[in-house]
Write a protein that holds these residues in place. Structure first.
Motif, PDB file in Angstrom:
ATOM      1  N   SER A 250       3.438  -2.227   8.153  1.00 35.93           N
ATOM      2  CA  SER A 250       2.800  -2.994   9.212  1.00 35.93           C
ATOM      3  C   SER A 250       3.611  -2.825  10.497  1.00 35.93           C
ATOM      4  O   SER A 250       4.676  -2.206  10.517  1.00 35.93           O
ATOM      5  N   VAL A 329      -4.626  -2.550   0.363  1.00 37.69           N
ATOM      6  CA  VAL A 329      -3.636  -3.604   0.483  1.00 37.69           C
ATOM      7  C   VAL A 329      -3.033  -3.897  -0.881  1.00 37.69           C
ATOM      8  O   VAL A 329      -3.739  -4.088  -1.847  1.00 37.69           O
ATOM      9  N   LYS A 331      -0.379  -6.335  -1.630  1.00 34.31           N
ATOM     10  CA  LYS A 331       0.576  -7.422  -1.465  1.00 34.31           C
ATOM     11  C   LYS A 331       1.146  -7.899  -2.798  1.00 34.31           C
ATOM     12  O   LYS A 331       2.223  -8.465  -2.857  1.00 34.31           O
ATOM     13  N   GLU A 351      -0.997 -16.229   6.471  1.00 32.32           N
ATOM     14  CA  GLU A 351      -2.056 -15.256   6.714  1.00 32.32           C
ATOM     15  C   GLU A 351      -2.264 -15.059   8.208  1.00 32.32           C
ATOM     16  O   GLU A 351      -2.505 -13.953   8.665  1.00 32.32           O
ATOM     17  N   ASP A 354       1.276 -13.368   9.765  1.00 28.93           N
ATOM     18  CA  ASP A 354       1.635 -12.006   9.383  1.00 28.93           C
ATOM     19  C   ASP A 354       0.908 -11.016  10.278  1.00 28.93           C
ATOM     20  O   ASP A 354      -0.318 -11.064  10.410  1.00 28.93           O
ATOM     21  N   ASN A 357      -0.478  -6.153   6.755  1.00 32.97           N
ATOM     22  CA  ASN A 357      -0.029  -6.026   5.383  1.00 32.97           C
ATOM     23  C   ASN A 357       0.503  -4.623   5.147  1.00 32.97           C
ATOM     24  O   ASN A 357       0.041  -3.659   5.762  1.00 32.97           O
TER      25      ASN A 357
END
Length: 470
Positions: A250, A329, A331, A351, A354, A357
């Motif tokens: 990111s 993604v 995570k 959320e 950030d 991701n």
């Protein structure tokens, strides 16, 4: 004992009016230049790196090249490469791999690809380069071997290829991601089964009275690794086919730790990151090594490379919108663990706060070349058809053998589709799979004509699996 540091950063472009009474630059042009400048800064982050090592046997070697170009004298083709090679039974394999692996990677990728296709081609090129390096080294020596953890950073995309038990771990956005995997028999029953099916004998060391001690090892030789470069005296079913993972960071950037098992046998990734938190790369690498050595003493070569990937943040005060979920993604993958310092935020706050991701682009750890040399991208568009997919030699008529030649799986694995191998690389592939064919049977299977037709402009070209006629 040694340490080393450095940094590299991407350039940016700017605009202004020309001197000498030239006309004013339109606002739209200035805005486009500003956007291009911000995009360049985002896609070419700054890298700061550091190395520290304490030697016991002198078999750990590193590769540090933060400024590489896949196309000579073309700055836009730049990337960075870092490697760690933990040798055993001598340092020959580690030194040879350090000196040849990157060239073999670049040779396995067509030079005229754009950045997107270059990144897509890297996983296959890394597999081919690892196998070629192993194959070439075994013509020079038999006894030594090495683990390999090789990292290529291109913009925000990180590609890691690894065999053995050195590791690369990433900390980004307060989470830890494992970008390599231990190829130890104790860590994978699948690897034990693969090696025994190919003719190896896996078990623990027997002592007086029949007791078994120590880790699982492959006999003869007693190697506890299922994958490495070199180690021909153990058996070619100890394969050099790497696990490859490719991720995109990111805009928050991240920190990589690449270290030999002298670190990971003592420290967990969480401890390694915590003990070096907020330190620059050089003292961070030193702190990690010294913490490991202080715990159990210097029992093995202990080496650590730390790489900080720093993205210039623009408009950092502006909160970024939530990222929509997508298949890339990850995570919750790779044993990722949330750091304790982020636990105070609510789920919805995290959320929103950030910036992005970490995304998985590619992952494959299969040991079969027929799978790893295949590609979702059209082979004929990205790779020269009549070139060996491993050693890159030009294939003459009657020489090319498809990696799918012996495939028993029905469906899309067609022997005339390629990729193709030369005879010596086909023999290498068979040795890794535990196959021992006679020269006669190999020659007979290599002369089977399989015709396939495809249109190229207005011409109809006929080619065969192993005999091509024009």
């Amino acid at each position: 004992m040694s340490s080393r540091s450095g940094s590299t950063g991407g350039g940016s472009t700017g605009g202004g009016s020309s001197a000498g009474g030239g006309g004013a630059v339109p606002l739209a042009v200035l805005l486009r230049r500003e956007v291009a400048s911000e995009r360049t800064a985002s896609e070419r982050p700054e890298l700061h790196w550091g190395l520290f090592s304490q030697a016991k046997k002198g078999e750990d070697f590193t590769f540090l090249k933060p400024e590489c170009e896949r196309v000579p004298d073309v700055p836009s083709s730049s990337f960075s490469a870092f490697g760690l090679f933990d040798g055993h039974n001598g340092n020959g394999a580690a030194i040879y791999t350090k000196e040849n692996l990157l060239n073999n990677i670049l040779s396995a990728v067509p030079a005229d690809l754009n950045r997107e296709d270059w990144l897509a081609a890297l996983p296959r090129a890394l597999v081919a380069a690892f196998v070629k390096t192993d194959k070439d080294f075994q013509t020079k020596a038999r006894s030594s071997g090495t683990t390999v953890t090789f990292v290529i950073i291109d913009g925000l995309v990180i590609t890691v290829a690894s065999v053995g038990d050195s590791r690369c771990v990433l900390q980004a956005e307060g989470s830890i991601y494992h970008l390599s995997s231990d190829h130890r028999f104790d860590a994978s029953k699948e690897e034990v089964d693969r090696v025994t099916e190919c003719g190896g004998d896996v078990g623990r060391l027997n002592v007086v009275g029949g007791a078994e001690i120590g880790p699982l090892r492959c006999w003869p030789g007693g190697l506890c690794l299922s994958r490495s470069i070199g180690d021909q005296d153990v058996g070619e079913f100890i394969v050099p086919v790497p696990l490859v993972k490719q991720v995109k960071l990111s805009t928050a950037g991240g920190r990589l730790i690449i270290a030999s098992d002298g670190v990971w046998d003592v420290l967990s990734p969480e401890v390694a990151f915590n003990c070096s938190r907020e330190l620059p790369p050089v003292p961070a690498a030193e702190q990690i090594v010294k913490t490991a050595v202080q715990s159990k003493g210097l029992r093995d070569d202990t080496t650590c490379i730390v790489v900080d990937i720093i993205v210039e943040k623009n408009n950092s005060s502006m909160p970024l919108a939530k990222r929509q979920p997508g298949i890339g993604v990850f995570k919750n993958m790779f044993g990722k663990k949330k750091s304790s310092d982020s636990s105070s935020h609510s789920h919805s706050d995290r959320e929103y706060m950030d910036p992005d991701n970490v995304e998985e682009i590619f992952e494959d750890g299969c040991a079969l070349l027929s799978r790893r040399l295949d590609s979702e991208y059209p082979v004929r568009n990205m790779f020269k058809l009549f070139i060996c997919a491993i050693c890159q030699v030009e294939l003459k008529p009657n020489q090319g053998i498809s990696v799918h030649e012996d495939s028993s799986q029905p469906g899309s694995l067609r022997r005339w589709d390629g990729p193709f191998l030369c005879q010596s690389c086909q023999e290498k592939k068979e040795a890794m799979e535990g196959k021992r064919r006679s020269r006669d049977s190999s020659r007979n299977s290599g002369t089977t004509i399989l015709q396939h037709f495809f249109c190229c402009g207005t011409s109809l070209i006929t080619f065969t699996c192993n005999i091509w006629e024009f």
